[in-house]
Design an enzyme around this catalytic site. Structure first.
Site, PDB file in Angstrom:
ATOM      1  N   GLU A 247     -21.830  -2.557   2.255  1.00 32.36           N
ATOM      2  CA  GLU A 247     -21.644  -1.445   1.326  1.00 32.36           C
ATOM      3  C   GLU A 247     -21.359  -0.152   2.082  1.00 32.36           C
ATOM      4  O   GLU A 247     -20.503   0.647   1.666  1.00 32.36           O
ATOM      5  CB  GLU A 247     -22.865  -1.301   0.421  1.00 32.36           C
ATOM      6  CG  GLU A 247     -22.981  -2.381  -0.633  1.00 32.36           C
ATOM      7  CD  GLU A 247     -23.492  -3.734  -0.137  1.00 32.36           C
ATOM      8  OE1 GLU A 247     -23.559  -4.668  -0.947  1.00 32.36           O
ATOM      9  OE2 GLU A 247     -23.827  -3.864   1.056  1.00 32.36           O
TER      10      GLU A 247
ATOM     11  N   ASP B  45      -4.402   8.604   1.145  1.00 30.31           N
ATOM     12  CA  ASP B  45      -3.581   8.715  -0.062  1.00 30.31           C
ATOM     13  C   ASP B  45      -3.297  10.171  -0.421  1.00 30.31           C
ATOM     14  O   ASP B  45      -2.173  10.526  -0.759  1.00 30.31           O
ATOM     15  CB  ASP B  45      -4.281   8.025  -1.234  1.00 30.31           C
ATOM     16  CG  ASP B  45      -3.507   8.190  -2.527  1.00 30.31           C
ATOM     17  OD1 ASP B  45      -2.322   7.794  -2.572  1.00 30.31           O
ATOM     18  OD2 ASP B  45      -4.082   8.735  -3.495  1.00 30.31           O
TER      19      ASP B  45
ATOM     20  N   CYS C 277     -20.069 -11.376  -0.559  1.00 31.62           N
ATOM     21  CA  CYS C 277     -21.089 -10.331  -0.514  1.00 31.62           C
ATOM     22  C   CYS C 277     -21.924 -10.388  -1.792  1.00 31.62           C
ATOM     23  O   CYS C 277     -21.387 -10.461  -2.897  1.00 31.62           O
ATOM     24  CB  CYS C 277     -20.394  -8.972  -0.377  1.00 31.62           C
ATOM     25  SG  CYS C 277     -21.488  -7.624  -0.005  1.00 31.62           S
ATOM     26  N   HIS C 278     -23.245 -10.374  -1.639  1.00 32.56           N
ATOM     27  CA  HIS C 278     -24.132 -10.418  -2.792  1.00 32.56           C
ATOM     28  C   HIS C 278     -24.059  -9.124  -3.602  1.00 32.56           C
ATOM     29  O   HIS C 278     -24.066  -8.041  -3.019  1.00 32.56           O
ATOM     30  CB  HIS C 278     -25.592 -10.582  -2.344  1.00 32.56           C
ATOM     31  CG  HIS C 278     -25.903 -11.918  -1.785  1.00 32.56           C
ATOM     32  ND1 HIS C 278     -25.677 -12.235  -0.470  1.00 32.56           N
ATOM     33  CD2 HIS C 278     -26.414 -13.024  -2.366  1.00 32.56           C
ATOM     34  CE1 HIS C 278     -26.053 -13.482  -0.261  1.00 32.56           C
ATOM     35  NE2 HIS C 278     -26.501 -13.991  -1.384  1.00 32.56           N
TER      36      HIS C 278
END
Length: 145
Positions: free
Chosen positions: A101, A115, A62-63
């Protein structure tokens, strides 16, 4: 990595969604502010934003790109099952899109929810993480049907 050097920089937006299916008791604990680790929604929003910013660190090809904005919305729902629904909207003006993203933001927020609630519900399921919309770039606009 794909060479995007010849592509023009354009305004791009991606929207992704996902959910954490959980028990009614876990959802109630969020609503009542009774989760031992703290404010689940605030922490998940921050986790989502950080996830979007760090996408190239965890997705190898990924860039790294400059993000113009990241918004993470979280909603508690009862139907069809108790769940925490997550929506991420990521914006940039770049040579490549921000789909990864947006998806990473949703995943990071979902993992944060898991979590923070795992002591109350180990049977939670992270599900339906998917791209819902993208705009900009050579391929133009795409929306989930």
């Amino acid at each position: 990595m794909i060479d995007v050097g010849q592509k023009p920089a354009t305004a791009r937006i991606a929207v992704a969604r996902g959910r954490v299916r959980c028990s009614k008791a876990a959802l109630g604990a969020i609503r009542k502010g009774q989760v031992e680790k703290g404010d689940v929604l605030a922490a998940a929003r921050l986790a989502g934003i950080l996830g979007a910013k760090h996408t190239p660190d965890i997705v190898p090809l990924c860039h790294p790109i400059g993000l113009a904005g990241v918004e993470v919305e979280i909603e508690l729902v009862q139907r069809p099952h108790p769940a925490v629904e997550i929506k991420a909207r990521v914006r940039t003006v770049e040579r490549t899109g921000v789909e990864m993203e947006a998806l990473t933001a949703v995943c990071a927020a979902a993992l944060c929810v898991y979590d923070m609630l795992k002591s109350r519900d180990r049977g939670m399921v992270i599900e339906e993480v998917s791209l819902w919309e993208k705009t900009g770039g050579r391929s133009g606009t795409w929306k989930r049907g």
